[in-house]
Design a protein around this motif. Sequence first.
Motif, PDB file in Angstrom:
ATOM      1  N   TYR A  85     -31.096  20.566 -28.756  1.00 27.43           N
ATOM      2  CA  TYR A  85     -32.111  19.932 -29.605  1.00 27.43           C
ATOM      3  C   TYR A  85     -32.210  18.441 -29.321  1.00 27.43           C
ATOM      4  O   TYR A  85     -33.303  17.895 -29.131  1.00 27.43           O
ATOM      5  N   TRP A  86     -31.070  17.767 -29.276  1.00 24.07           N
ATOM      6  CA  TRP A  86     -31.084  16.313 -29.142  1.00 24.07           C
ATOM      7  C   TRP A  86     -31.402  15.843 -27.732  1.00 24.07           C
ATOM      8  O   TRP A  86     -31.664  14.659 -27.520  1.00 24.07           O
ATOM      9  N   GLN A 100     -29.976  23.854 -40.182  1.00 26.02           N
ATOM     10  CA  GLN A 100     -30.483  22.488 -40.039  1.00 26.02           C
ATOM     11  C   GLN A 100     -31.282  22.356 -38.747  1.00 26.02           C
ATOM     12  O   GLN A 100     -32.353  21.726 -38.722  1.00 26.02           O
ATOM     13  N   SER A 139     -35.278  21.530 -38.406  1.00 28.86           N
ATOM     14  CA  SER A 139     -35.742  20.424 -37.577  1.00 28.86           C
ATOM     15  C   SER A 139     -36.749  20.896 -36.533  1.00 28.86           C
ATOM     16  O   SER A 139     -37.800  20.268 -36.331  1.00 28.86           O
ATOM     17  N   THR A 152     -40.071  21.803 -38.165  1.00 25.07           N
ATOM     18  CA  THR A 152     -40.822  20.607 -38.532  1.00 25.07           C
ATOM     19  C   THR A 152     -41.470  19.989 -37.310  1.00 25.07           C
ATOM     20  O   THR A 152     -42.649  19.613 -37.327  1.00 25.07           O
ATOM     21  N   GLN A 153     -40.710  19.874 -36.223  1.00 19.40           N
ATOM     22  CA  GLN A 153     -41.255  19.293 -34.995  1.00 19.40           C
ATOM     23  C   GLN A 153     -42.438  20.096 -34.465  1.00 19.40           C
ATOM     24  O   GLN A 153     -43.371  19.537 -33.883  1.00 19.40           O
ATOM     25  N   ALA A 210     -39.710  25.229 -42.351  1.00 18.50           N
ATOM     26  CA  ALA A 210     -38.579  24.303 -42.424  1.00 18.50           C
ATOM     27  C   ALA A 210     -38.020  24.232 -43.834  1.00 18.50           C
ATOM     28  O   ALA A 210     -36.800  24.146 -44.024  1.00 18.50           O
ATOM     29  N   THR A 236     -32.193  16.295 -44.474  1.00 20.58           N
ATOM     30  CA  THR A 236     -33.153  17.141 -43.768  1.00 20.58           C
ATOM     31  C   THR A 236     -34.328  17.486 -44.664  1.00 20.58           C
ATOM     32  O   THR A 236     -35.492  17.445 -44.244  1.00 20.58           O
ATOM     33  N   TRP A 257     -36.875  14.731 -44.894  1.00 23.95           N
ATOM     34  CA  TRP A 257     -37.751  14.680 -43.726  1.00 23.95           C
ATOM     35  C   TRP A 257     -38.843  15.749 -43.817  1.00 23.95           C
ATOM     36  O   TRP A 257     -40.012  15.486 -43.519  1.00 23.95           O
ATOM     37  N   SER A 273     -25.623  15.074 -36.295  1.00 18.40           N
ATOM     38  CA  SER A 273     -26.473  13.896 -36.172  1.00 18.40           C
ATOM     39  C   SER A 273     -25.635  12.706 -35.734  1.00 18.40           C
ATOM     40  O   SER A 273     -24.422  12.670 -35.951  1.00 18.40           O
TER      41      SER A 273
END
Length: 401
Positions: free
Chosen positions: A122-123, A162, A166, A169-170, A177, A203, A206, A285
């Motif tokens: 993901y990151w 989580q 995420s 949402t993206q 989400a 989360t 967001w 995170s």
Amino acid sequence: MTISIGDRIRALREFRDITQDELARRSGVSVDTIRKLEQGVRESARINTLRALARALDVQLERLVGQPTVTQQLTDDGGLLALRDAIQDPGSLPGVLGDDDLEDPPSPAEWAEQVQAATETYWTGGYSSLASTLPGLLRDGRATARQHDTEGVWRDLALAYQLAASLSTQSGHPDWAYTAVERQLAAAARASDPLLEGMGVSTLSWVLLRQGRWEHARSLAERKADALEPRRRGATPEELAVYGNLLIAAATPAARADQHDDALQLLTLAEGAAVQSGPTRAYGSAFSVVDVRTQKVNVSLAGTEGRPAEALSAARDVDLEAISRPVHSASYRVDVAQAMYQTGDNAGALELLLEVEADQPEWIRVQAGAAATVREMLEAERRRNSTLRGLASRLGVDPAL
């Protein structure tokens, strides 16, 4: 009015300022075929022909044939709909008889390794890869939790949800989400981990922000930050990181509501926590001084009247090389590009956006902020800029069709 493939080919070709003959040369498709498609004599063509035209026009095939870009990017193998089904699995609800597991679930150790790998994916911006693997990961996690009812397994399941929240949402599905965050918070409660619950609220903030519920997004994050505020001495890096992330989560909706002073005050508190904690990775995170400073750039641009000059001033305090997550770096640079454009540096903004695209080609295609900046640049261009128009097409910022 129904828009045909030929209409799209003509609009995209004219947008790129090329003739039918030039498109034929670039694509290897006969000019007669192109002419018949644009005139509506032919309604479609072989898939290889359409792929060649899409490649020559520098757009996704899905955009040429009229399918939503963001969704299609993640659903080549059904990944996005499979993710929805995994998040909203009726069989996981109390009182519902789900299907029996078809095979043995992974061990808790194997499951934890899979969650860690998915988090790194993901990151680093590998959204398509994550979309294809995350549904199975969630199912495996629920099965592992049924067989190994331990706090550690529930903790990893919360982190998996989580990720699901995420990614949803993206990809433009905040309602999915929201359900994923509900599951995340339930798993965190089973893990008996207040800090993990804090990350769940971060989360959730967001997700609420993406739903336009700014007041809720701020108040929930701020109240949870107050509840988890660590003591001045003896606080662990994890406590400080969760507290700081909640403050950041509260600052963003505050800025969107034009409460910039409140937002900067929240980020000042977060930066103090980051100084005390040092660079920390906790609960999926990253948290550090540089992460907080990138958010100062972001909030300076938020609201009805952004402050691009302040954003660029804040950017001077950011050490780009110190940003540990590739997606964080890309997001920060898109903010800087927006500030550059708004202060008149169009060439610098375009150069930076192209740099981000080269680094994160998947990620940037689902970023509304990047698309919005490019759209503004297109509307303001005084003469045709083929480089800008190429980027616009790849981001789905096409001419009105």
